[in-house]
Design a protein around this motif. Structure first.
Motif, PDB file in Angstrom:
ATOM      1  N   HIS A 227     -16.411 -42.336   9.195  1.00 17.79           N
ATOM      2  CA  HIS A 227     -17.009 -42.614  10.494  1.00 17.79           C
ATOM      3  C   HIS A 227     -18.496 -42.923  10.327  1.00 17.79           C
ATOM      4  CE1 HIS A 227     -13.579 -39.916  11.150  1.00 17.79           C
ATOM      5  NE2 HIS A 227     -13.447 -40.453  12.343  1.00 17.79           N
ATOM      6  N   GLN A 228     -19.044 -43.639  11.272  1.00 21.71           N
ATOM      7  CA  GLN A 228     -20.483 -43.745  11.450  1.00 21.71           C
ATOM      8  C   GLN A 228     -20.854 -42.906  12.677  1.00 21.71           C
ATOM      9  OE1 GLN A 228     -22.639 -45.354   9.479  1.00 21.71           O
ATOM     10  NE2 GLN A 228     -21.135 -46.297   8.131  1.00 21.71           N
ATOM     11  N   PHE A 229     -22.052 -42.341  12.657  1.00 23.00           N
ATOM     12  CA  PHE A 229     -22.478 -41.561  13.809  1.00 23.00           C
ATOM     13  C   PHE A 229     -23.842 -42.036  14.288  1.00 23.00           C
ATOM     14  CE2 PHE A 229     -23.374 -38.831  10.010  1.00 23.00           C
ATOM     15  CZ  PHE A 229     -24.773 -38.838  10.044  1.00 23.00           C
ATOM     16  N   SER A 230     -24.119 -41.752  15.550  1.00 26.52           N
ATOM     17  CA  SER A 230     -25.427 -42.017  16.136  1.00 26.52           C
ATOM     18  C   SER A 230     -26.239 -40.736  16.128  1.00 26.52           C
ATOM     19  CB  SER A 230     -25.282 -42.515  17.575  1.00 26.52           C
ATOM     20  OG  SER A 230     -24.572 -43.730  17.619  1.00 26.52           O
ATOM     21  N   ILE A 231     -27.541 -40.855  15.887  1.00 28.57           N
ATOM     22  CA  ILE A 231     -28.433 -39.695  15.954  1.00 28.57           C
ATOM     23  C   ILE A 231     -28.945 -39.597  17.384  1.00 28.57           C
ATOM     24  CG2 ILE A 231     -30.515 -38.626  15.038  1.00 28.57           C
ATOM     25  CD1 ILE A 231     -30.091 -40.267  12.497  1.00 28.57           C
ATOM     26  N   VAL A 232     -28.554 -38.527  18.086  1.00 25.79           N
ATOM     27  CA  VAL A 232     -28.785 -38.446  19.533  1.00 25.79           C
ATOM     28  C   VAL A 232     -29.789 -37.362  19.917  1.00 25.79           C
ATOM     29  CG1 VAL A 232     -26.512 -39.402  20.036  1.00 25.79           C
ATOM     30  CG2 VAL A 232     -26.785 -36.915  19.885  1.00 25.79           C
ATOM     31  N   GLY A 233     -30.209 -36.502  18.962  1.00 25.27           N
ATOM     32  CA  GLY A 233     -31.169 -35.463  19.288  1.00 25.27           C
ATOM     33  C   GLY A 233     -31.908 -34.998  18.053  1.00 25.27           C
ATOM     34  N   ALA A 234     -33.176 -34.590  18.238  1.00 23.36           N
ATOM     35  CA  ALA A 234     -34.007 -34.119  17.127  1.00 23.36           C
ATOM     36  C   ALA A 234     -34.823 -32.924  17.585  1.00 23.36           C
ATOM     37  CB  ALA A 234     -34.932 -35.228  16.631  1.00 23.36           C
ATOM     38  N   ASP A 235     -34.678 -31.812  16.862  1.00 26.04           N
ATOM     39  CA  ASP A 235     -35.430 -30.586  17.181  1.00 26.04           C
ATOM     40  C   ASP A 235     -35.303 -30.211  18.649  1.00 26.04           C
ATOM     41  OD1 ASP A 235     -36.169 -30.269  14.568  1.00 26.04           O
ATOM     42  OD2 ASP A 235     -38.180 -31.093  14.810  1.00 26.04           O
ATOM     43  N   GLY A 236     -34.122 -30.405  19.202  1.00 28.52           N
ATOM     44  CA  GLY A 236     -33.832 -29.989  20.566  1.00 28.52           C
ATOM     45  C   GLY A 236     -34.004 -31.063  21.598  1.00 28.52           C
ATOM     46  N   PHE A 237     -34.720 -32.124  21.284  1.00 30.16           N
ATOM     47  CA  PHE A 237     -35.042 -33.114  22.302  1.00 30.16           C
ATOM     48  C   PHE A 237     -34.137 -34.340  22.161  1.00 30.16           C
ATOM     49  CE2 PHE A 237     -38.529 -30.302  22.397  1.00 30.16           C
ATOM     50  CZ  PHE A 237     -39.087 -30.399  23.664  1.00 30.16           C
ATOM     51  N   PRO A 238     -33.616 -34.841  23.284  1.00 26.70           N
ATOM     52  CA  PRO A 238     -32.711 -35.995  23.226  1.00 26.70           C
ATOM     53  C   PRO A 238     -33.446 -37.256  22.802  1.00 26.70           C
ATOM     54  CG  PRO A 238     -33.244 -35.448  25.508  1.00 26.70           C
ATOM     55  CD  PRO A 238     -33.821 -34.349  24.659  1.00 26.70           C
ATOM     56  N   ILE A 239     -32.709 -38.153  22.141  1.00 30.90           N
ATOM     57  CA  ILE A 239     -33.227 -39.449  21.730  1.00 30.90           C
ATOM     58  C   ILE A 239     -32.628 -40.504  22.661  1.00 30.90           C
ATOM     59  CG2 ILE A 239     -33.288 -41.160  19.878  1.00 30.90           C
ATOM     60  CD1 ILE A 239     -33.101 -38.844  17.881  1.00 30.90           C
ATOM     61  N   ALA A 240     -33.477 -41.290  23.280  1.00 28.64           N
ATOM     62  CA  ALA A 240     -33.017 -42.321  24.207  1.00 28.64           C
ATOM     63  C   ALA A 240     -32.044 -43.263  23.500  1.00 28.64           C
ATOM     64  CB  ALA A 240     -34.203 -43.102  24.764  1.00 28.64           C
ATOM     65  N   ASP A 259     -28.941 -33.561  16.171  1.00 30.10           N
ATOM     66  CA  ASP A 259     -27.690 -33.739  16.900  1.00 30.10           C
ATOM     67  C   ASP A 259     -27.164 -35.143  16.613  1.00 30.10           C
ATOM     68  OD1 ASP A 259     -28.447 -31.325  17.965  1.00 30.10           O
ATOM     69  OD2 ASP A 259     -28.875 -32.112  19.966  1.00 30.10           O
ATOM     70  N   ILE A 260     -25.892 -35.218  16.216  1.00 31.52           N
ATOM     71  CA  ILE A 260     -25.275 -36.516  15.963  1.00 31.52           C
ATOM     72  C   ILE A 260     -24.017 -36.631  16.821  1.00 31.52           C
ATOM     73  CG2 ILE A 260     -26.252 -36.643  13.643  1.00 31.52           C
ATOM     74  CD1 ILE A 260     -22.563 -36.169  13.786  1.00 31.52           C
ATOM     75  N   SER A 261     -23.570 -37.869  17.059  1.00 30.20           N
ATOM     76  CA  SER A 261     -22.390 -38.092  17.889  1.00 30.20           C
ATOM     77  C   SER A 261     -21.584 -39.237  17.295  1.00 30.20           C
ATOM     78  CB  SER A 261     -22.817 -38.432  19.328  1.00 30.20           C
ATOM     79  OG  SER A 261     -21.691 -38.669  20.154  1.00 30.20           O
ATOM     80  N   PHE A 262     -20.242 -39.080  17.296  1.00 33.77           N
ATOM     81  CA  PHE A 262     -19.387 -40.161  16.809  1.00 33.77           C
ATOM     82  C   PHE A 262     -18.099 -40.207  17.621  1.00 33.77           C
ATOM     83  CE2 PHE A 262     -18.112 -36.483  14.283  1.00 33.77           C
ATOM     84  CZ  PHE A 262     -16.724 -36.574  14.215  1.00 33.77           C
ATOM     85  N   LEU A 263     -17.452 -41.357  17.583  1.00 35.16           N
ATOM     86  CA  LEU A 263     -16.167 -41.549  18.233  1.00 35.16           C
ATOM     87  C   LEU A 263     -15.062 -41.240  17.236  1.00 35.16           C
ATOM     88  CD1 LEU A 263     -14.497 -42.515  20.686  1.00 35.16           C
ATOM     89  CD2 LEU A 263     -14.630 -44.832  19.713  1.00 35.16           C
ATOM     90  N   ALA A 264     -14.150 -40.357  17.617  1.00 38.02           N
ATOM     91  CA  ALA A 264     -13.020 -40.000  16.753  1.00 38.02           C
ATOM     92  C   ALA A 264     -11.962 -41.101  16.871  1.00 38.02           C
ATOM     93  CB  ALA A 264     -12.460 -38.637  17.157  1.00 38.02           C
ATOM     94  N   ASP A 265     -12.061 -42.103  16.002  1.00 39.87           N
ATOM     95  CA  ASP A 265     -11.172 -43.264  16.097  1.00 39.87           C
ATOM     96  C   ASP A 265     -10.511 -43.606  14.768  1.00 39.87           C
ATOM     97  OD1 ASP A 265     -13.378 -44.174  14.741  1.00 39.87           O
ATOM     98  OD2 ASP A 265     -13.745 -45.922  16.023  1.00 39.87           O
ATOM     99  N   ASN A 266     -10.514 -42.659  13.829  1.00 34.68           N
ATOM    100  CA  ASN A 266      -9.968 -42.921  12.496  1.00 34.68           C
ATOM    101  C   ASN A 266      -9.235 -41.669  12.027  1.00 34.68           C
ATOM    102  OD1 ASN A 266      -9.376 -44.056  10.035  1.00 34.68           O
ATOM    103  ND2 ASN A 266     -11.485 -44.045   9.259  1.00 34.68           N
ATOM    104  N   PRO A 267      -7.963 -41.493  12.417  1.00 34.39           N
ATOM    105  CA  PRO A 267      -7.255 -40.225  12.185  1.00 34.39           C
ATOM    106  C   PRO A 267      -7.167 -39.852  10.707  1.00 34.39           C
ATOM    107  CG  PRO A 267      -6.082 -41.537  13.802  1.00 34.39           C
ATOM    108  CD  PRO A 267      -7.158 -42.429  13.215  1.00 34.39           C
TER     109      PRO A 267
END
Length: 298
Positions: A227-240, A259-267
């Protein structure tokens, strides 16, 4: 709701004035790292990491810290905006040492945005932090509480030095930790080495958020397979969203949360691990161990 695999949440009671009242107990514990290898550690409420504290923006909290250790201690609320006398760094600040057998009530309003934070001892940190006195603190986002197809996990990274085990030796037993020029030989996620790490369970189509925190000495490049993930938060603060970047490895340095986020699309069953080769072994023994977990599709 954020889940810390293998570590429970810290319960609270709501007092008549609306304060959320928590109790943390700093104490000596015997903790299993992996497959019959136990350490004499220090933790909170029976575990290391300690239980996860979950709060919301604008909550007023009182966290009573009871010291059952043989030495004085304190707690620093890592990344939180708190009054100077609540920050937990004696004698630099006016917050006190907590002597053995005593307690102190830390109380403050949650001014931070929703995100990932930590707490840890701030007295003789070279010993107390490496002995296990740390935990996660999550400022929850009310907007995500009932989202369908959404998973949210906290993973705290730790390292341990057992000085009297020769490299590659995995003899079962209860061991003392060493703190003088420590050579770390066990590496954990939420207090356990693989294969005792708890998998992150997902379903196809889930949006999966994983929060990493690291309070100790080494840096850990955490790598996800498949998977690839997006980096969505750093040291508690959200990243636009327009500032987010996609990666498959993120370096979690000492003192950081990401904080990172990814779509579970590869079983499948996918490794998620530190990419430092020594950190995915148990005491340097051959085979997979250490700071290694899996993402398991249900």
């Amino acid at each position: 709701m954020v889940i810390t695999p293998g570590i429970r949440d810290l319960p609270y009671v709501i007092q008549t004035n609306g304060t959320k009242f928590f109790t943390l107990i700093a104490e000596e514990i015997t903790w299993e790292l992996v497959n019959g290898i136990f350490i004499k550690a220090w933790g909170y409420n029976g575990s290391t990491p300690g239980p996860t504290i979950r709060v919301y923006p604008d909550d007023y909290v009182c966290i009573r810290v009871i010291n059952r250790l043989p030495v004085k201690t304190s707690i620093h609320w890592h990344g939180l905006i708190v009054p100077n006398n609540m920050d937990g760094v004696p004698p630099i600040e006016p917050s006190p040492f907590i002597e053995p057998g005593h307690y102190f009530d830390y109380h403050f309003t949650i001014h931070n945005p929703p995100g990932t934070y930590m707490y840890h001892a701030n007295v003789d940190v070279a010993v107390q932090d490496h002995a296990g006195l740390l935990g996660g603190l999550i400022v929850e986002d009310p907007s995500t509480q009932h989202m369908p197809k959404y998973k949210d996990y906290l993973c705290l990274l730790q390292e341990w030095a057992i000085g009297d085990l020769p490299q590659g030796d995995l003899t079962k037993g209860v061991y003392d930790l060493t703190f003088v020029k420590p050579e770390f030989n066990f590496f954990t996620i939420n207090g356990r080495c693989y294969p005792l790490t708890v998998p992150l369970l997902v379903e196809y189509g889930d949006t999966v958020k994983v929060r990493f925190g690291n309070i100790q000495m080494n840096h850990h490049p955490m790598h996800l397979h498949g998977h690839q993930f997006s980096i969505v938060g750093a040291d508690g603060f959200p990243i636009a969203e327009h500032m987010q970047i996609c990666k498959n490895t993120i370096l979690v340095a000492s003192g950081e949360t990401w904080d990172i986020s990814f779509l579970a699309d590869n079983p499948g069953i996918w490794p998620f691990h530190c990419h430092m080769p020594h950190h995915v072994t148990n005491n340097g023994a051959l085979g997979v161990g250490g700071m290694f977990m899996t993402v398991n599709y249900c």
